[in-house]
Write a protein that holds these residues in place. Structure first.
Motif, PDB file in Angstrom:
ATOM      1  N   LYS A 292       4.805  -3.330  16.942  1.00 47.31           N
ATOM      2  CA  LYS A 292       5.196  -2.628  15.793  1.00 47.31           C
ATOM      3  C   LYS A 292       6.037  -3.319  14.857  1.00 47.31           C
ATOM      4  O   LYS A 292       5.753  -3.115  13.671  1.00 47.31           O
ATOM      5  CB  LYS A 292       6.436  -1.584  16.444  1.00 47.31           C
ATOM      6  CG  LYS A 292       6.823  -0.604  15.338  1.00 47.31           C
ATOM      7  CD  LYS A 292       7.657   0.531  15.755  1.00 47.31           C
ATOM      8  CE  LYS A 292       8.810   0.503  15.266  1.00 47.31           C
ATOM      9  NZ  LYS A 292       9.650   1.557  15.822  1.00 47.31           N
TER      10      LYS A 292
ATOM     11  N   ARG B 104       5.072  -4.151  11.064  1.00 47.00           N
ATOM     12  CA  ARG B 104       5.820  -3.983   9.873  1.00 47.00           C
ATOM     13  C   ARG B 104       5.902  -4.998   9.081  1.00 47.00           C
ATOM     14  O   ARG B 104       6.282  -4.841   7.895  1.00 47.00           O
ATOM     15  CB  ARG B 104       7.462  -3.457  10.458  1.00 47.00           C
ATOM     16  CG  ARG B 104       7.362  -2.331  11.047  1.00 47.00           C
ATOM     17  CD  ARG B 104       8.796  -2.052  11.627  1.00 47.00           C
ATOM     18  NE  ARG B 104      10.196  -1.958  10.713  1.00 47.00           N
ATOM     19  CZ  ARG B 104      11.156  -1.695  10.823  1.00 47.00           C
ATOM     20  NH1 ARG B 104      11.486  -1.560  12.261  1.00 47.00           N
ATOM     21  NH2 ARG B 104      11.905  -1.567   9.781  1.00 47.00           N
TER      22      ARG B 104
ATOM     23  N   GLU C 164       7.474   0.613   4.291  1.00 48.84           N
ATOM     24  CA  GLU C 164       8.655   1.037   4.421  1.00 48.84           C
ATOM     25  C   GLU C 164       9.534   0.793   2.909  1.00 48.84           C
ATOM     26  O   GLU C 164      10.859   0.994   2.687  1.00 48.84           O
ATOM     27  CB  GLU C 164       9.499   0.287   5.483  1.00 48.84           C
ATOM     28  CG  GLU C 164       9.097   0.410   6.696  1.00 48.84           C
ATOM     29  CD  GLU C 164       9.590  -0.353   7.654  1.00 48.84           C
ATOM     30  OE1 GLU C 164      10.834  -0.486   7.929  1.00 48.84           O
ATOM     31  OE2 GLU C 164       9.045  -1.201   8.564  1.00 48.84           O
TER      32      GLU C 164
ATOM     33  N   TYR D 149       2.661  -0.024   8.137  1.00 53.70           N
ATOM     34  CA  TYR D 149       4.059   0.590   7.845  1.00 53.70           C
ATOM     35  C   TYR D 149       4.325   0.445   6.352  1.00 53.70           C
ATOM     36  O   TYR D 149       3.669  -0.529   5.799  1.00 53.70           O
ATOM     37  CB  TYR D 149       5.064  -0.164   8.692  1.00 53.70           C
ATOM     38  CG  TYR D 149       5.251   0.396  10.249  1.00 53.70           C
ATOM     39  CD1 TYR D 149       6.182   1.280  10.267  1.00 53.70           C
ATOM     40  CD2 TYR D 149       4.588   0.010  10.912  1.00 53.70           C
ATOM     41  CE1 TYR D 149       6.453   1.776  11.441  1.00 53.70           C
ATOM     42  CE2 TYR D 149       4.690   0.167  12.299  1.00 53.70           C
ATOM     43  CZ  TYR D 149       5.728   1.338  12.699  1.00 53.70           C
ATOM     44  OH  TYR D 149       5.712   1.874  13.923  1.00 53.70           O
TER      45      TYR D 149
END
Lengths: 295, 641, 453, 261, 352
Positions: free
Chosen positions: E342, E346, E5, E3
């Protein structure tokens, strides 16, 4: 009118047989909040095991075979509590319900792998004669199991009221945390419950197994016990007995006296209609513990 | 540069024309999302507020104090003030009453702009004492409803007045903007300094703009940068960075929701350009280390292994040596597993250039970030030079220096070893303090007060504050800052104060990082009640012992510094606090003050055989209440190499 | 966390190994190809409530194929077969069918539900559906259902034979159809059926016959799974006072009536079961209560047939059997053998026309429509008394087998030796009507059988 | 006291008993628009029962409730009472633990959201617009109660003090005419209590909500409330300003005689 | 770990409230759509499409329907398969008997099922928890009985309606891929609608009812209305799914397909998959639809070694074991497991 009473009496005796199955559910639900889908499979496995000890693999005398069957069910109880339930302590009841669903597959698979799939006759030498009492035919077989159910219920009541383990179980069922506080090990309590449920399942399995033969369909008797449970209140032993009678009588009377007008075969859902009726007035069953919401 | 607007009001008007309304000038995390304002919005807000101020009677050359966290409204207020030819005086939001009183009084502020109730309360106290302060304007009305005074006005109300005033005087705004000249004062930035009262540094529009543009050109920064504005507005770094550079380049400034959410907000925004003092970098590193220690065993192993690889690679890269293939491969693996996710989590993935400024940074900390692939560079500057003296160039990094002099800057080293420079940003003088000005500014040369020298690569290397660099009794050079920074690489050490001037050996005070150490202690089931209690646990002494040993080892490798290894240390019973005057608001150690205040402790450190020392300390709470506590501080010896 | 990790790891390994096994399985299947082979996909159900039937049938058929292979195949073409577990579940049955459909030329769906689902699919895929003794009765009409063969008799035919047999028990001579009504008139016949479509299927034919022959029929639905039939039986015995009971159930619900009848004193030899209620598994659990119970069948029971003996000698002699030896010769097992014989004979028929090679679905269908198993051929096969001659045609997909009757003597099934020809004309009319209705609904063009070779 | 406006809510002669136990015995009280009033009393005095009656959760055995001048029909369901503009919080936390804080507060606006099932399924345009409008309103409340940083946290993961605050937010989100708070400060430490007290006061003074609260902590009640009603054993024993209550001998007796609080 | 972000910020509520606020999730979703709409139809075998993927879609849809009821609104129903049967039969009747076009027929089937479902939802107004769960079995048995006994519905004693040829605007839906697209499109459309519902006001009301019903009511949620809407929507989905399953896969509406065991399996899907999640419906359906087939395929390799009887039972043992195992690993379902993974990714390399 005689016919009505005959249907009624026979229905009541069927009801006792339902109660037998329902008892297992109620016990486990009471002690561990688990709605045990595997109750039917337990009965199946117990009767398979009994058959195995009696005829298929060994030829033990009945009492020994019964004892061995109970031992097998005890092993199952330990396995279920320690392998399945222990990791799931404090999980929502739905998850536990699902876990017992998995156990159902396991038990059926293992049972049929060991004992085979074909139906077997289980003859324990219980007389199946019919007696006529005031124009009503009653089977000695049914009477026998009515008596067994009665003994079982009395036994359970005694167990819960008088023995140390039984009292501990009641404490656990009333309040898990409180029970833990006063030092009752939850797992021990559960194991005992599951063993007791295994014994009840064995009795139910024998009762139904001698009627239907030992075969897969025994696990379906669990379905018959479900409306019994909600009418009586899931956590009430008395409730289950009384509701079993209601369902037994109700579905037989319904099938005979209402069935023909609508095309018959209403036995499956008639008990549920009864249940809905009861639940409309008493949402937690006749004897169920009402959950009071505190605001 | 000549055709570019040179005053900030004009730059603002220029930006509003130049940039489309879809481009955000400033964002603020509020109500859960990033509320964006375009340059036109920016200008409108500024104009309304400026006219409102004018309606209240704000005159040219009036001063306005600005205090609070970074809010768009405060930047607008600052700009509005400049539009009217006034001078904003930003203040540290955590300043205590005494400081505020001095500055507001000294700068002769007639107006003050406060962020919220907390700041307003502080200013209201001042108003009783300083009658010159006429109006207090607040941004956030929460909690202020019961304060009913004519002189206490909401920001939006001022703007409302401004709109009305604007209708009546349509040309007023442009007239006053045009009357502002590049060489007018644009800001008075008070520096607390490590000694004495704060001094007001006077800077002009031209200086700030020139320096800002100088920075932008140095790193090729353009209008698409995203920056986070979370450093005190009173710090020149923030002013240059979130105001000067932002206006000159037209890039976007992002104000976090609150100080507690900076890290999270930074991750969301993903700034491309960061400007922060070393303590921020130290804090982030500490957080990283704490979290890594909390993570699974395998992740810890991987992290430490790959960080070692990265460090190796970075060392070679800095020294422009080729990196062996194996390390290059390992680095790429590390980038996938550790560096890239780590950088992303820190909100630094998009960084083009990051600066550490305002203080010397420990080389280990510096290399840590660089080895992750973040383009962190060192910058040397002072408020007095608009922060513009020297900085590192891409591809020419040295973890020990602050880079070559910036374009347009001349640097020379005095005979005493002090760094002197001439920068386009050099200040006009201290406000109402000609003596100090004269001391600092001599023939256009600014006396930095830092000891340093030019390296062979032409980089400026700063050793320490000139007055702090000294020698041990045996003549070994003793640079306390250098040792302290080495110590501060440890996540457990927040501050350190090294002693040794004219002494036989070096001894240090350690101020532990309460968060990190508490976390460490909890994991080991060490019970503690307070900072003081925790700091005096033998386990913590052991923990710090290892850290000091590490520093000693590293010092022992440098023959010049071999003798300045740390021999004794103690853990302080309280955190060093700017409210107590022990460090400055920008967290510089005020050595002299500490030496006075903790003389007893220092003596104990140099009294052989003494293993503990009794202290009585007075704590100052936020609201000014004080309380006294007593403790026995242990003193420990450390092995040297 | 550690424990969780372990479990996750365990789950992963399990899943992965499953996938790996799948690959292996595919690879293993590839290896088997030697010489010309005929693939047979078997939709089996060895688990679930009806496992007894499914396992017996599949094993019987597999053993017969094994026997053929051991004897050199069908003119050199050997069987290759694979099993797929349906658990008597329609959706899974469809999946099994789809798994095999590219390779197989005929399918025994082994469940009424699956048969219903497969009829249109098989028609499109050109695969013959052999629903021996189950499935749609009206599929006997080959004009509408060219790909379905409900041999040897469908349920409707079977029921006409049952009524004839009942009449015979009541004193009818068993030959003269014009007099049958006399013996049936006024009889009370209870049709005790499981309350699913399979059980409901014979209601129309019974109603029609009741109307025609003047007996009284009442239908007693037993809700699935039928473990409790007290109410029905009290009704049958006490209120309806039935003379005969037709036991049209499945699985456990076949057994319960015997117990209930015994309890209520209803003579077991007046209960006549459908052939799916006529296996050892249906009566054994009832114990002595089952003694005297009649059921229909379409093939012989026991091991006293040369063909079964051959299987015992060759297949079980080499330990190649697919079921425990005790069950060889049981009803369901023999039913599988019977199916194996039909398959093999049809393939032989086709080979005569198309050559000794693996066949296509179309060729097999042609063979089915031209299949004629004569008494001589039966003798050659060693199946004398095991099966009745069958002859198929374009229109008649039933084959016209007679219905056997058997009685449980408390130990084993005994063939009564009686066989009954169904009332063909009577049934045929209903079948055609029903099939034509189906054709209309589904937009199927009815074949003109006079134009088919 | 003499020139009281028309009360927002008037409960007249409320009786209710549970299984023979008289929980409330002829209690009457008024709540005036804009005031911050408190119902206090020892444990088991019937305070929560009173609240439950005010918001329609219990039906009184006898007595009338007049809200905004209109008498409430006897069998009005709680959601209809809520629709009239009465919101409340709960003594035993009743946050929806399966949702985020934001979701919990959004629920408070359920009565104001009118997009139908189909537009909700489509989401696009109408329903989205509505969601955003209400989200904006909710964000103001989040800002007001300073719970920005837990906005997206699942409610189940919040500490006790914050849960109470979120509950208050949820009640505020429905923009009620009358806000009933059931022991908003129960089980909190001093600091949290001060916070909540400030929020309650702010809601009353700044946002203008009419608030009736039940509280155990006499100190806080005396500090912030305009008017106090004291219940004891299901009866109203006193009513008046904090000063009057403090001096009321009945109250002193009730408190000293029982819980001693 | 994957990820990224940083720089993903929301400057409007619309983007903050999007279904996939995280860029990588958006990407993942796009890839899944690409797989479903392009890769699978082009490359998957017909066997895979018809036997695994189509039923998977249908059961996912149905499981999602049940999830709305049980997972979101907290009203457990173990008679859900019967509603699929209602959908199947009513769509066949509408399409085959009354000649209503295909898509309206399927939707109509959903509406009919919703009406039936709402009726059977009435007890939920008074009964809760396990009592309700068991009471819902009544719907299972009553619907089964009605379908078998009312000839108008079942089309005669065979109790089965064959699927008619399917046409959409005269275009025949006769190949596996076309049926696949029909199922896929319906699934995607209704999943989207459903997701919108559960993340909107209705979804919040449902969750409120599920979590604490009295509090929900006091806040102003209309318990009766919203519970019944949950039943209606949920059974609507079941109806659509049942219709699709029979149109696109089985090819016939047969009551035995939808017996109580299927109901239990549906319940299992949402529990194993994850209650109250859209994703969980897919996971659960995948688990229950594909796993037995996979196990069966795998075990086929042992056919020569292990007796077939035992082999088939081993299948049940493995399946049961996996259910238990998955519950122990993550009692809140595979969707939760997915989220945990997940979240870990993350935050990687940090633990929090």
């Amino acid at each position: 009118m005689t016919f009505f009473f005959e249907v009624l009496v026979n229905g009541l005796m069927t009801g006792i047989m339902y109660s037998l199955v329902g008892l297992g559910f109620a016990l486990i639900f009471k002690a561990s909040d688990v709605f045990n889908m595997a109750q039917g499979a337990m009965s199946l496995f117990a009767s398979l095991a009994l058959y195995g000890f009696l005829e298929q693999y060994m030829h033990l005398p009945l009492w020994l075979a019964l004892l061995c069957t109970v031992a097998v069910m005890t092993i199952w109880a330990y396995a279920i509590v320690f392998v399945v339930l222990k990791p799931l302590v404090n999980r929502p009841p739905l998850m536990l319900f699902m876990a017992t669903f998995g156990v159902t597959y396991l038990m059926e698979g293992i049972g049929q792998s060991i004992y085979g799939t074909q139906a077997k006759g289980l003859n324990l030498g219980i007389p199946d004669n019919t007696y006529e009492v005031a124009g009503i035919f009653i089977s000695s077989f049914d009477l026998f199991f009515t008596a067994v159910a009665a003994v079982l219920v009395v036994g359970l009541v005694w167990f819960f009221q008088k023995t140390r383990n039984g009292r501990a179980l009641r404490a656990v069922s009333d309040d898990h945390e409180a029970a833990l506080c006063v030092g009752i090990p939850l797992l021990k309590a559960w194991t005992i419950t599951w063993i007791v449920a295994g014994v009840v399942a064995t009795v139910a399995g024998v009762a139904w197994g001698t009627r239907l033969g030992v075969q897969y369909s025994l696990s379906f008797i669990a379905l018959k016990a479900l409306p019994v449970l909600i009418i009586g209140g899931i956590d009430s032993i008395t409730g289950v007995i009384i509701a079993g009678l209601i369902v037994g009588a109700g579905e037989n009377l319904g099938e005979v006296f209402i069935g023909p007008y609508v095309g018959g075969g209403i036995q499956t859902f008639f008990p549920y209609l009864l249940a809905l009726l009861v639940l409309y007035f008493k949402p937690y069953g006749l004897f169920g513990k009402e959950i009071i919401e505190r605001v | 540069m000549a055709d570019l607007p040179m005053t900030f009001p004009q730059i603002l008007i220029h930006n509003a024309k130049k940039f489309p309304p879809t481009k955000a000038a400033i964002r603020e995390k509020d109500y859960g999302i990033w509320q964006s304002y375009s340059w036109q919005d920016y200008l409108d807000q500024v104009r309304d507020f400026a006219l409102g101020l004018a309606a209240l009677g704000f005159k040219r050359d009036d001063k306005m104090a600005i205090i609070g966290d970074n809010r768009p409204q405060l930047y607008w207020g600052l700009a509005a003030c400049q539009c009217l030819g006034g001078v904003p005086v930003p203040l540290y939001q955590d300043a205590i009453h005494k400081e505020l009183h001095y500055i507001v009084d000294h700068s002769e502020c007639r107006f003050a702009l406060a962020e919220d109730q907390e700041q307003t309360d502080k200013l209201m106290h001042l108003k009783d004492e300083i009658p010159r302060l006429e109006y207090i304007i607040y941004d956030d009305p929460r909690g202020l409803r019961n304060y009913k005074h004519d002189w206490l006005i909401a920001f939006t109300d001022v703007q409302e007045m401004g709109r009305k005033f604007g209708k009546e005087n349509p040309d007023y705004f442009m007239d006053s903007v045009n009357s502002v000249k590049p060489d007018d004062l644009s800001i008075i930035a008070y520096t607390s300094g490590t000694t004495g009262n704060p001094k007001g540094v006077m800077l002009t529009h031209r200086k700030i703009a020139d320096c800002s543009r100088g920075f932008l050109a140095w790193d090729n920064l353009g209008e698409n940068e995203e920056v986070m504005a979370y450093l005190p507005m009173a710090w020149i770094g923030d002013h240059i960075f979130s105001y000067g550079q932002a206006l000159c380049a037209g890039f976007t400034v992002n104000c976090p929701e609150s100080t507690a959410t900076v890290a999270h907000d930074q991750k969301e925004i993903g700034p491309t350009h960061i400007f922060a003092p070393p303590r921020i970098w130290e804090n982030i590193l500490t957080q990283v280390m704490i979290k890594i220690e909390d993570s699974a065993w395998i992740k810890q192993k991987a992290f430490h292994y790959f960080m070692k690889v990265a460090n190796r690679v970075e060392k070679r890269r800095i020294s422009n040596q080729p990196v062996p293939l194996k390390d290059r491969i390992l680095y790429q693996i590390g980038r996938f597993i550790i560096y890239a996710p780590l950088v992303d989590n820190l909100g630094m993935r998009k960084i083009k250039v990051a600066y550490t400024a305002g203080e010397a940074i420990g080389p280990e900390i510096f290399e840590f970030y660089r080895s992750l692939g973040i383009n962190l560079k060192q910058l040397y500057g002072m408020t007095e030079s608009s922060a513009y003296v020297s900085m590192q160039k891409d591809g020419d990094i040295d973890s020990e220096t602050v880079g070559p002099p910036a374009p347009g800057v001349q640097v020379k080293i005095s005979e005493k070893g002090e760094v002197l420079y001439k920068s386009p940003g050099n200040f006009l003088g201290y406000y109402k303090n000609p003596e100090a000005t004269a001391e600092t500014l001599e023939d256009g040369w600014l006396h930095s007060g830092d000891a340093g020298y030019m390296t062979e690569r032409g980089h400026l290397k700063i050793i320490d504050r000139a007055k702090d660099v000294s020698k041990l009794k045996d003549g070994t050079m003793f640079a306390p800052k250098y040792i302290e920074n080495k110590l501060k690489f440890s996540p457990f050490i927040k501050e350190a104060v090294a002693h040794g001037m004219d002494r036989e050996y070096v001894a240090v005070f350690i101020d532990i990082d309460y968060g990190a150490v508490a976390n460490w202690a909890e994991r080991r089931h060490i019970a503690f009640t307070s900072y003081t209690d925790l700091a005096q646990k033998p386990q913590i002494y052991d923990l710090i012992y290892d850290e000091i040993l590490r520093v000693n080892k590293s010092l022992s490798e440098d023959p010049k510094l071999k003798n300045s290894q740390i021999k004794r240390y103690l853990l302080l019973h309280k955190e060093l606090n700017p409210d107590d005057g022990e460090i400055t608001r920008t967290r510089k150690v005020r050595r002299r003050f500490i030496a006075e205040k903790y003389g007893k402790l220092i003596e104990a450190l140099y009294t052989e055989g003494q293993e503990s020392v009794h202290v009585e300390a007075t704590f100052t709470y936020e609201d000014g209440r004080t309380t006294t506590m007593r403790a026995n501080l242990r003193i420990r010896d450390v092995e040297t190499y | 966390m550690g424990r969780k990790l372990m479990y996750t790891f365990f789950a992963l390994v399990l899943t992965l190994s499953l996938v790996a096994f799948t690959g292996q399985a595919q690879a293993a299947k590839e290896k088997k190809k030697e010489g010309p082979t005929q693939f047979v996909g078997i939709l089996a159900y060895r688990t679930g409530p009806f496992a007894a039937g499914g396992s017996g049938f599949s094993s019987g058929m597999e053993d017969y194929m094994e026997l053929i292979n051991m004897e050199g195949g069908i003119n050199g073409v050997k069987y290759v077969f694979e099993e797929c577990e349906t658990a008597y579940n329609t959706a899974r049955g469809v999946e099994c069918y789809n798994r095999f459909k590219d390779k197989m030329i005929f399918v025994h769906p082994l469940s009424t539900g699956i048969t219903y689902a497969l009829i249109p699919k098989a028609t499109k895929d050109h695969i013959v559906v052999i629903s021996s003794g189950y499935g749609r009765a009206d599929a006997s009409d080959g004009r509408v259902f060219p790909w379905v063969f409900p041999l040897p008799t469908n349920y409707w035919s079977q029921n006409t034979a049952k009524i004839k047999w009942i009449a015979k028990q009541e004193g009818w001579d068993g030959k003269d159809m014009s007099t049958i009504g006399k013996y049936l008139k006024g009889l009370k016949i209870a049709n005790l059926h499981i309350d699913v479509p399979y059980g409901q299927e014979t209601k129309p034919i019974l109603n029609a016959m009741a109307k025609k022959f003047g007996f009284k029929v009442r239908h007693f639905p037993v809700p699935w799974p039928g473990i409790d039939q007290k109410a029905q039986w009290m009704d049958i015995v006490r209120r309806f006072k039935a003379d005969w009971v037709i036991n049209r159930n499945w699985g456990v619900s076949c057994t319960v009536p015997l117990k209930e009848a015994a309890r209520l004193g209803f003579p077991r030899n007046r209960i006549l079961g459908v052939w799916w209620c006529g296996s050892e598994e249906d009566v054994l659990p009832a114990g002595p209560a089952a003694k005297g119970y009649y059921s229909t069948n379409w093939h012989g029971v026991g091991r006293n047939f040369p063909v079964i003996q051959r299987i015992i000698d060759k297949v079980y002699g080499k330990m190649k059997g697919h079921i425990s030896f005790t069950r060889v010769g049981s009803v369901y097992y023999n039913r599988g053998v019977y199916a194996g014989i039909i398959n093999t004979e049809a393939i032989r028929t086709a080979q005569k026309k198309f050559g000794n090679r693996p066949l296509t679905g179309d060729e097999f269908r042609w063979a089915m429509e031209h299949l004629n198993i004569t008494a001589e051929r039966i003798k050659e096969l060693g199946a004398e008394g095991f099966m009745q001659p069958l002859k198929f045609s374009c229109a008649d997909h039933e084959g016209g087998g007679k219905v056997f009757f058997q009685q449980w003597d408390g130990q084993k099934w005994v063939m009564t030796g009686e066989t009954m020809e169904p009332m063909k004309d009577f049934v045929r009319k209903m079948i055609e009507k029903s099939a034509e209705k189906y054709a209309k609904e589904q937009g199927i063009k009815i074949r003109d059988c006079s134009k088919v070779d | 006291m003499n020139e009281k406006p028309e009360p927002l809510l008037r409960a007249e002669d409320i009786h209710i008993s549970f299984g023979g136990l008289k929980a409330l015995d002829g209690v009457s009280l008024e709540i005036y628009p804009g005031e911050l009033m408190a119902i206090i009393g020892p444990n088991g005095a019937g305070k929560t029962t009173m609240l439950n009656i005010l918001n329609g959760f219990y039906k009184p055995d006898k007595g009338r409730i007049i809200f905004e001048g209109k008498e409430r029909p006897r069998h009005m369901k709680p959601n209809h009472v809520a629709a009239q503009g009465i919101a409340r919080t709960f003594q035993n936390l009743a946050l929806f633990t399966g949702m985020s804080v934001l979701g919990n507060i959004m629920i408070g606006r359920t009565m104001m959201m009118h997009s139908n099932l189909f537009s909700q399924a489509l989401y696009w345009r109408f329903s989205q617009k509505e969601e955003i409008e209400h989200r904006e309103a909710v964000e103001k409340i989040i800002d007001f109660l300073q719970i920005e940083n837990i906005r997206k946290t699942p409610a189940s993961m919040l500490p006790y003090g914050l849960r109470k605050r979120v509950e208050l937010a949820r009640a505020l989100a429905s923009e009620p005419k009358l806000l009933l708070l059931d022991e908003p400060m129960a089980g909190m430490n001093l600091e949290e209590k001060e916070d909540i007290a400030r929020f309650v006061l702010d809601a009353n003074e700044e946002l203008g909500y009419t608030i009736a609260l039940i509280e155990h902590d006499m100190g806080v009640v005396m500090d912030i409330c305009d008017r106090i009603v004291v219940l004891d054993f299901g009866k109203k024993i006193a009513e008046g300003t904090p000063e009057e209550i403090k001096a009321n001998p009945e109250v002193i007796r009730a408190y000293l005689g029982t819980a001693g609080g | 770990m994957f990820y990224r972000e940083c720089g993903n910020f929301k400057d409007s509520y619309a983007s903050d409230m999007a279904i996939f606020p995280i860029p990588l999730d958006r990407w993942g979703f796009t890839v899944m759509l690409f797989l479903a709409f392009v890769v699978i139809p082009l490359f998957a075998s017909e066997y895979l499409i018809t036997n695994i993927i189509i039923p998977f879609y249908c059961f996912a849809l149905s499981a999602f329907g049940l999830n709305i009821l049980a997972g979101y609104a907290g009203q457990i129903s173990i008679g859900h398969a019967a509603f699929m049967a209602v959908g199947a039969y009513s769509s066949f009747i509408l399409y085959g008997r009354y000649g209503i076009p295909l898509i309206p027929s399927i939707l109509g089937a959903g509406v009919v099922t919703a009406a039936v479902g709402t009726f059977f939802g009435l007890p939920s107004l008074r009964i809760k928890g396990f009592y309700l769960a068991i009471a819902t079995l009544a719907s299972q048995f009553i619907i089964e009985w009605v379908i078998v006994h009312v000839e108008w519905i079942s089309g005669g004693v065979f109790g089965t309606i064959q699927a008619p040829e399917m046409y959409i605007f005269g275009w025949p839906i006769n190949t596996a891929v076309r049926k696949y697209f029909l199922a896929l499109c319906m699934m995607v459309v209704f999943m989207t609608f459903g997701k919108n519902l559960v993340r909107g006001q209705m979804g919040r009301n449902w969750m409120a009812i599920r979590d604490i019903d009295y509090a929900a009511e006091i806040i102003g949620v209309n318990l009766y209305r919203d519970k019944l809407i949950a039943f209606a929507v949920s059974t609507f989905y079941a109806g659509i799914a049942g219709a699709l399953l029979c149109f696109c896969y089985v090819g016939a509406a047969n009551i035995e397909e939808f017996n109580v065991m299927t109901s239990f399996a549906l319940m299992g899907m949402i529990i194993i998959g994850g209650l109250g999640t859209v994703l969980g419906s897919f996971f659960g359906a995948g688990f229950f639809v594909t796993l037995p087939i996979l196990i069966n395929h795998s075990l086929a390799a042992f056919m020569d070694v292990v007796p077939s009887d035992i082999l088939s039972n081993i299948e049940a043992i493995i399946f049961g074991g996996l259910i238990v195992l998955f519950l122990i690993v993550e009692p809140y379902g595979m969707a939760r497991l997915w989220h945990t993974i997940k979240d870990k990714l993350r935050l990687w390399p940090f633990p929090y």
